[in-house]
Design an enzyme around this catalytic site. Sequence first.
Site, PDB file in Angstrom:
ATOM      1  N   ILE A  33       0.823  -1.216   0.000  1.00  0.00           N
ATOM      2  CA  ILE A  33       0.000   0.000   0.000  1.00  0.00           C
ATOM      3  C   ILE A  33       0.859   1.270   0.000  1.00  0.00           C
ATOM      4  O   ILE A  33       0.419   2.330  -0.420  1.00  0.00           O
ATOM      5  CB  ILE A  33      -0.967  -0.023   1.226  1.00  0.00           C
ATOM      6  CG1 ILE A  33      -1.948   1.132   1.234  1.00  0.00           C
ATOM      7  CG2 ILE A  33      -0.185  -0.035   2.526  1.00  0.00           C
ATOM      8  CD1 ILE A  33      -3.149   0.892   0.390  1.00  0.00           C
ATOM      9  N   ASN A  50      -3.130  -1.633  -3.694  1.00  0.00           N
ATOM     10  CA  ASN A  50      -4.000  -1.560  -2.520  1.00  0.00           C
ATOM     11  C   ASN A  50      -5.021  -2.689  -2.611  1.00  0.00           C
ATOM     12  O   ASN A  50      -5.949  -2.633  -3.420  1.00  0.00           O
ATOM     13  CB  ASN A  50      -4.712  -0.194  -2.504  1.00  0.00           C
ATOM     14  CG  ASN A  50      -5.740  -0.108  -1.379  1.00  0.00           C
ATOM     15  OD1 ASN A  50      -5.964  -1.090  -0.645  1.00  0.00           O
ATOM     16  ND2 ASN A  50      -6.373   1.041  -1.247  1.00  0.00           N
ATOM     17  N   TYR A 140      -9.219 -10.358  13.978  1.00  0.00           N
ATOM     18  CA  TYR A 140      -8.192 -10.983  13.129  1.00  0.00           C
ATOM     19  C   TYR A 140      -8.440 -12.489  13.059  1.00  0.00           C
ATOM     20  O   TYR A 140      -8.443 -13.069  11.977  1.00  0.00           O
ATOM     21  CB  TYR A 140      -6.818 -10.693  13.726  1.00  0.00           C
ATOM     22  CG  TYR A 140      -5.675 -11.469  13.129  1.00  0.00           C
ATOM     23  CD1 TYR A 140      -5.124 -12.549  13.816  1.00  0.00           C
ATOM     24  CD2 TYR A 140      -5.129 -11.114  11.909  1.00  0.00           C
ATOM     25  CE1 TYR A 140      -4.055 -13.256  13.291  1.00  0.00           C
ATOM     26  CE2 TYR A 140      -4.059 -11.813  11.377  1.00  0.00           C
ATOM     27  CZ  TYR A 140      -3.526 -12.877  12.073  1.00  0.00           C
ATOM     28  OH  TYR A 140      -2.461 -13.592  11.548  1.00  0.00           O
TER      29      TYR A 140
HETATM   30  C1  VAH Z   1      -0.296 -12.103  15.474  1.00  0.00           C
HETATM   31  N1  VAH Z   1       1.856 -12.692  14.509  1.00  0.00           N
HETATM   32  O1  VAH Z   1       0.257 -12.056  16.540  1.00  0.00           O
HETATM   33  C2  VAH Z   1       0.417 -12.812  14.311  1.00  0.00           C
HETATM   34  C3  VAH Z   1       0.069 -14.278  14.296  1.00  0.00           C
HETATM   35  C4  VAH Z   1      -0.187 -16.375  15.635  1.00  0.00           C
HETATM   36  C5  VAH Z   1       0.189 -14.935  15.662  1.00  0.00           C
HETATM   37  O2  VAH Z   1      -1.182 -14.481  13.730  1.00  0.00           O
HETATM   38  O3  VAH Z   1      -1.384 -11.622  15.305  1.00  0.00           O
END
Ligand code: VAH
Length: 313
Positions: A33, A50, A140
């Site tokens: 990006i 992007n 995430y």
């Molecule tokens: C994080 N480094 O900490 C990444 C990863 C398993 C950890 O997904 O979000």
Amino acid sequence: KILVLGANGQIGTELVRTLCGIYGCDNIIAGDITEPPDTIKHTAPFEIINVTDEASVRRAFSNHKPTQVYLLAAILSAVGEQKPKMAWDLNMNGLIHTLDLAIEFKTAKVFWPSSIAVFGPHSPRVDTPQFCVMDPNSVYGFSKLAGERWCEYYFDKYGLDVRSLRYPGLIGWRSSPGGGTTDYAVHIFHEALKNSRYESFLSADTELPMMHMDDAIRATIELMNTPANRLSIRSAYNLAGLSFTPAQLAAEIKKHIPQFELTYAKNDPRQLIANSWPRSIDDTYARQDWGWKPEFDLKGLVENMLGNLKSNR
Ligand code: VAH
């Protein structure tokens, strides 16, 4: 051409370097990006791409007709909790744009990283299996879980050869981590060499699955080179390196820097994320399907990190 999206990231930087070595820099396009920071010297041609903007990704596919695409662009666990909607948008739409364009432009293989973050508080925490209850409670984590479902769907429904690994926390000396929960395990080495002390944001007994970056990159190349008919997992493979706690890591560092002191911060939000993750991973399917075997144990990882950081300061 091989397209690497998210080329300036902790994994992307190392993947560009490795892919250049295998295929030649002229056959790699590094995209991200923003322009690479001065700390990153990409040897491959770089361009601004992007992944949240379909037209931007389309231009890259149309200009380069990539035979392989590595989509590393993502917002990681800690930053994802600060910017949940941006994390969902980037992690999900970046993937869907890439999967759709890979079909349209007949890309032979796509790699997309998943993570141990797809497991949650009700997943088994020791030797976490490939298949089990998965209730990730970080944006995430559930963006990676949803991404795995999309990858398997595009493979089953459209025959797209997309492959994925559930990376543990990655520890390398050539690049910096970007806003994750396992970042302490990289920062600790820089601080140990600079100040002989470090304040961990995770508690002393927080055991997490980790892996040296060299092992993670090798696993990625091995997976991508495995004949498609040998792969039994099209969501994302469990992948294990080693597990340790901040206290165990500090003890190993002390063997090299006896005066090193590790202290512990209290109530860091990343502790809650770490508490929901596995302590160790069962990677039977990776071992069976392509003979996966990690090379770094804790002793070797600490020697490698301190040695390389010292000689590359
Ligand atoms: C994080 N480094 O900490 C990444 C990863 C398993 C950890 O997904 O979000």
